[in-house]
Enzyme design. Sequence first.
Site: not given
Ligand code: AMP
Length: 172
Positions: A60, A97
Amino acid sequence: MPNSLRASIRDVIDFPKPGIVFKDITPLLADGALFRKAISLLCDTCGGTRIDKVVGIDARGFIFASAVADRLGVGFVPVRKKGKLPWKTHQAAYALEYGEATVEIHEDAVNPGETVLLVDDLLATGGTAAAAAQLLDGLGAKLLGVSVLIELAFLDGRSKLSPYPVHSILTY
Ligand code: AMP
C-alpha cells in the site's frame, strides 16, 4: 462520501486476524479530492527540502509514494517483500508478531549521497519502516525522514526510527 481524511479511514475489526483493527484506506483512495489532499500533505512533510527519490514500501505504500514522487517530480524506488525484485538486491530481516519477514531493495536503486523520503501508508510497530531505513542506509542514501498517512501511536513505531524524523498525517 466522507469530507475529511480521518472520516474516510474505515476500521475493519478482526482483519486479517482476531484482535487487529485494520485501517482500510480504500474509501480515501476512491475519493479524488481526499486522495489529492493526502498526497499534498505527504509532499509537505519534505518541508521544502529538495529530494532525489521517494521510496515506497510494499504494497500500500506504493500507492502513496509513487503519487508523491510524481507530484515532486522525482523518481520512485520500491522496497519489496522478499522474492519480488528481479535484479540484485540487499535484504533486511525484521521481527513480526510471530516470526520474521524480509524486505529487499535493488542494489542500484539509490546512489550514495542521494536524499530520499521513505513513504508508507501506515506506521504500526515500525519494524517494516526500520528495515527499509536500514536498506537505504546500506546504500549510502541520506534519509530525510519517514512519512506515513496513518500512525498507530500506541505502538510507538517511531521509537524504532530514531534518529529519523517521522511525519504522520493522521494519528490514532
Ligand atoms: P509495522 O512494521 O508493524 O510498522 O507494520 C507496518 C505495515 O503493516 C504497513 O505497511 C501497513 O500497511 C501494515 N499494517 C500494520 N498494521 C496495520 C493496521 N492496523 N491496519 C492496516 N495496515 C496495517
